[in-house]
Design an enzyme around this catalytic site. Structure first.
Site, PDB file in Angstrom:
ATOM      1  N   TYR A  25      12.079  97.326  67.733  1.00 49.43           N
ATOM      2  CA  TYR A  25      11.398  98.198  68.690  1.00 49.43           C
ATOM      3  C   TYR A  25      11.882  99.647  68.540  1.00 49.43           C
ATOM      4  CZ  TYR A  25      10.005 100.675  72.770  1.00 49.43           C
ATOM      5  OH  TYR A  25       9.485 101.666  73.575  1.00 49.43           O
ATOM      6  N   THR A  79      13.792 107.889  75.604  1.00 58.59           N
ATOM      7  CA  THR A  79      13.479 106.665  74.849  1.00 58.59           C
ATOM      8  C   THR A  79      13.399 105.545  75.875  1.00 58.59           C
ATOM      9  OG1 THR A  79      15.843 106.324  74.409  1.00 58.59           O
ATOM     10  CG2 THR A  79      14.551 107.337  72.639  1.00 58.59           C
ATOM     11  N   SER A 107      13.064 108.396  80.505  1.00 66.13           N
ATOM     12  CA  SER A 107      11.721 107.873  80.246  1.00 66.13           C
ATOM     13  C   SER A 107      11.176 107.196  81.501  1.00 66.13           C
ATOM     14  CB  SER A 107      11.807 106.850  79.103  1.00 66.13           C
ATOM     15  OG  SER A 107      10.617 106.103  79.010  1.00 66.13           O
ATOM     16  N   GLN A 129      10.504 112.245  82.063  1.00 68.17           N
ATOM     17  CA  GLN A 129       9.315 112.106  81.191  1.00 68.17           C
ATOM     18  C   GLN A 129       8.257 111.324  81.936  1.00 68.17           C
ATOM     19  OE1 GLN A 129       8.477 108.867  79.790  1.00 68.17           O
ATOM     20  NE2 GLN A 129       6.598 109.684  78.887  1.00 68.17           N
ATOM     21  N   TYR A 131       4.067 109.850  82.092  1.00 67.87           N
ATOM     22  CA  TYR A 131       2.686 109.654  81.641  1.00 67.87           C
ATOM     23  C   TYR A 131       1.812 109.874  82.858  1.00 67.87           C
ATOM     24  CZ  TYR A 131       4.642 107.304  77.543  1.00 67.87           C
ATOM     25  OH  TYR A 131       5.342 107.022  76.393  1.00 67.87           O
ATOM     26  N   THR A 157       4.084 113.591  78.581  1.00 67.80           N
ATOM     27  CA  THR A 157       3.798 113.139  77.207  1.00 67.80           C
ATOM     28  C   THR A 157       2.298 113.040  77.018  1.00 67.80           C
ATOM     29  OG1 THR A 157       5.867 111.922  77.102  1.00 67.80           O
ATOM     30  CG2 THR A 157       4.154 111.247  75.574  1.00 67.80           C
ATOM     31  N   ARG A 166       2.955  99.896  65.390  1.00 66.20           N
ATOM     32  CA  ARG A 166       4.289  99.705  64.803  1.00 66.20           C
ATOM     33  C   ARG A 166       4.295  98.281  64.258  1.00 66.20           C
ATOM     34  NH1 ARG A 166       5.922 102.277  70.466  1.00 66.20           N
ATOM     35  NH2 ARG A 166       4.813 104.216  70.083  1.00 66.20           N
ATOM     36  N   LYS A 233       4.814 117.582  76.205  1.00 66.30           N
ATOM     37  CA  LYS A 233       5.504 117.005  75.037  1.00 66.30           C
ATOM     38  C   LYS A 233       4.509 116.274  74.141  1.00 66.30           C
ATOM     39  CE  LYS A 233       9.126 113.628  73.842  1.00 66.30           C
ATOM     40  NZ  LYS A 233       8.396 112.438  73.430  1.00 66.30           N
ATOM     41  N   HIS A 257       6.467 112.058  68.811  1.00 65.58           N
ATOM     42  CA  HIS A 257       6.825 110.805  69.492  1.00 65.58           C
ATOM     43  C   HIS A 257       7.718 109.945  68.577  1.00 65.58           C
ATOM     44  CE1 HIS A 257       5.206 108.375  73.080  1.00 65.58           C
ATOM     45  NE2 HIS A 257       6.078 107.558  72.531  1.00 65.58           N
ATOM     46  N   GLY A 289      12.612 114.919  67.008  1.00 69.39           N
ATOM     47  CA  GLY A 289      12.090 114.240  65.816  1.00 69.39           C
ATOM     48  C   GLY A 289      12.902 114.570  64.580  1.00 69.39           C
ATOM     49  N   VAL A 291      16.101 115.036  64.145  1.00 71.09           N
ATOM     50  CA  VAL A 291      17.311 115.858  64.267  1.00 71.09           C
ATOM     51  C   VAL A 291      18.538 114.946  64.107  1.00 71.09           C
ATOM     52  CG1 VAL A 291      18.614 117.439  65.746  1.00 71.09           C
ATOM     53  CG2 VAL A 291      16.106 117.378  65.892  1.00 71.09           C
ATOM     54  N   GLY A 311      16.741 111.353  70.243  1.00 78.77           N
ATOM     55  CA  GLY A 311      16.476 110.131  71.011  1.00 78.77           C
ATOM     56  C   GLY A 311      17.180 108.924  70.427  1.00 78.77           C
ATOM     57  N   ARG A 312      16.726 108.524  69.231  1.00 79.74           N
ATOM     58  CA  ARG A 312      17.282 107.284  68.645  1.00 79.74           C
ATOM     59  C   ARG A 312      18.804 107.362  68.473  1.00 79.74           C
ATOM     60  NH1 ARG A 312      12.472 107.712  65.640  1.00 79.74           N
ATOM     61  NH2 ARG A 312      11.054 105.931  65.739  1.00 79.74           N
TER      62      ARG A 312
HETATM   63  C1  HOC Z   1       6.745  98.110  77.437  1.00 82.88           C
HETATM   64  C2  HOC Z   1       6.023  99.411  77.373  1.00 82.88           C
HETATM   65  O1  HOC Z   1       7.303 105.862  74.354  1.00 82.88           O
HETATM   66  C3  HOC Z   1       7.344 104.084  72.804  1.00 82.88           C
HETATM   67  C4  HOC Z   1       7.556 104.503  74.224  1.00 82.88           C
HETATM   68  C5  HOC Z   1       6.797 103.801  75.282  1.00 82.88           C
HETATM   69  C6  HOC Z   1       6.551 102.343  75.117  1.00 82.88           C
HETATM   70  C7  HOC Z   1       5.975 101.610  76.277  1.00 82.88           C
HETATM   71  C8  HOC Z   1       6.404 100.192  76.217  1.00 82.88           C
HETATM   72  O2  HOC Z   1       7.669 102.966  72.436  1.00 82.88           O
HETATM   73  O3  HOC Z   1       6.888 104.888  72.016  1.00 82.88           O
END
Ligand code: HOC
Length: 366
Positions: A25, A79, A107, A129, A131, A157, A166, A233, A257, A289, A291, A311-312
């Site tokens: 994830y 995140t 988040s 952050q 939505y 966002t 993904r 963002k 993102h 992104g 960095v 973030g990560r």
């Molecule tokens: C369970 C919901 O910004 C991402 C995050 C948001 C994901 C929502 C997951 O994974 O990019």
């Protein structure tokens, strides 16, 4: 942890520690993950132009963001679901950021609530952050809670009317472990029990909230709803940065993102200069992104970012050592950035200009 001396070391250690569900994830990007690698590679296409004999014995790497001080210009990007990385999740991360004198962006999709995070670091600088969901009452209640909890800004966002593909998550699914919940939503609304059982239901729950019909008018809606500064963002083009200002944004964050939405878009560091050129002096510009080092922070600031976010990397820190691991990551960025400032003859962030960097291949001389 002593032997882990750079973000890459933490990343490798975290990859060994995290379970596959969390790791896939966190690490995934969209589609072929070309932008995921380019976010990092693009920084390498910019060289630093160091100046010599400039008395760097005293340096000041602090700056101001939205008119208030930060100890150094790297903060924590939002995140989702940080308790997948460590039981203390968001609370550990916000405490690490607060103790280092920098900004933490929470988040909406967090596994600790706004209230818990605020209580964990009451004096730390925190942004939220957001939505804008189909359910505007739900969105408004999140905004009101953020205001009440002392979050200083909203980070809207705008790059996710749908979530990107993904592939690892599509293949293996993603399961929110049963002991965790999406803590900002009213208890029961997301049916935590079902989320644990049905591997796809966490995404399904959230996908159903997203509003695919959002337009710039919704920035205006948000502007009327709150007095908090609004950072838009997910901006990658100068014309969108311009529009964001027209609709009431206080700042824009150049972001793709974490390369998780649309593959083959520009690396953020490549998108930055055009956006800065367009809106310089009218709003603050931030970037996330790719960095990964203090040199990257330096390059982004030289190209006009007021502050950058990672973030990560913080997730890798959390996975390795909870709050202490997250703090160590921030210390690494700070110390690397400070040394870059020293070795380039740049005593303070105001001395960073476009001339401090050059893109490889742009000219025949340095
Ligand atoms: C369970 C919901 O910004 C991402 C995050 C948001 C994901 C929502 C997951 O994974 O990019």
């Amino acid at each position: 942890m002593d032997k882990l001396v750079c973000v890459k070391d933490f990343e490798e250690a975290a990859f060994r520690i995290l379970d596959n569900n969390a790791l896939q994830y966190y690490k995934s990007g969209a589609d072929d993950e070309l932008t995921l690698s380019d976010n990092k590679d693009a920084f390498k296409r910019w060289m630093i132009r160091p100046r010599m004999l400039r008395d760097v014995s005293k340096r000041n790497i602090s700056t101001t963001v939205l008119g208030k001080p930060v100890a150094f210009p790297l903060g924590v990007s939002p995140t989702a679901m940080q308790r997948l990385a460590h039981p203390d999740g968001e609370c550990a991360n916000v405490r690490a950021a607060a103790s280092m004198g920098t900004i933490y962006i929470l988040s909406t999709i967090s596994t600790s609530s706004l209230e818990e995070v605020a209580a964990a670091a009451p004096n730390g600088r925190k942004w939220f952050q957001l939505y804008v969901y189909k359910d505007r009452d739900l969105t408004a209640s999140l905004v009101k809670r953020a205001e009440k909890c002392g979050f200083e800004a909203l980070v809207f966002t705008v790059d996710a009317p749908y979530f990107g593909r993904r592939r690892a998550n599509l293949r293996d699914g993603f399961a929110l472990p049963p002991h965790l919940r999406l803590a900002n939503f009213p208890k029961g609304s997301e049916n935590s029990e079902a989320l644990g059982k049905d591997r796809h239901s966490a995404f399904a729950f959230h996908d159903a909230l997203l509003d695919q019909a959002l337009t710039w008018e919704d920035v205006h809606w948000l502007r009327k709803l709150t007095k908090l500064p609004i950072i838009v963002k997910g901006i990658l083009l100068p014309e969108d940065a311009e529009t964001a200002i027209q609709y009431g944004a206080t700042g824009v964050m150049v972001s793709n993102h974490g390369a998780r939405q649309l593959d083959t878009v520009a690396a953020t560091i490549d998108a930055l200069p055009g956006i800065v050129e367009r809106v310089a002096g009218r709003c603050e510009v931030y970037l996330d992104g790719g960095v990964s080092t203090g040199n990257d922070v330096y390059k982004a600031l030289a190209l006009g970012a007021k502050m950058v976010f990672a973030g990560r990397a913080l997730l890798w820190g959390l996975a390795v050592g909870g709050e202490q691991g997250a703090r160590k990551i921030l210390q690494i960025y700070r110390d690397e950035f400070d040394l870059t400032m020293a070795l380039t003859g740049t005593p303070n962030v105001d001395s960073l200009t476009r001339d401090c960097v050059r893109k490889y291949g742009m000219t025949s001389h340095l």
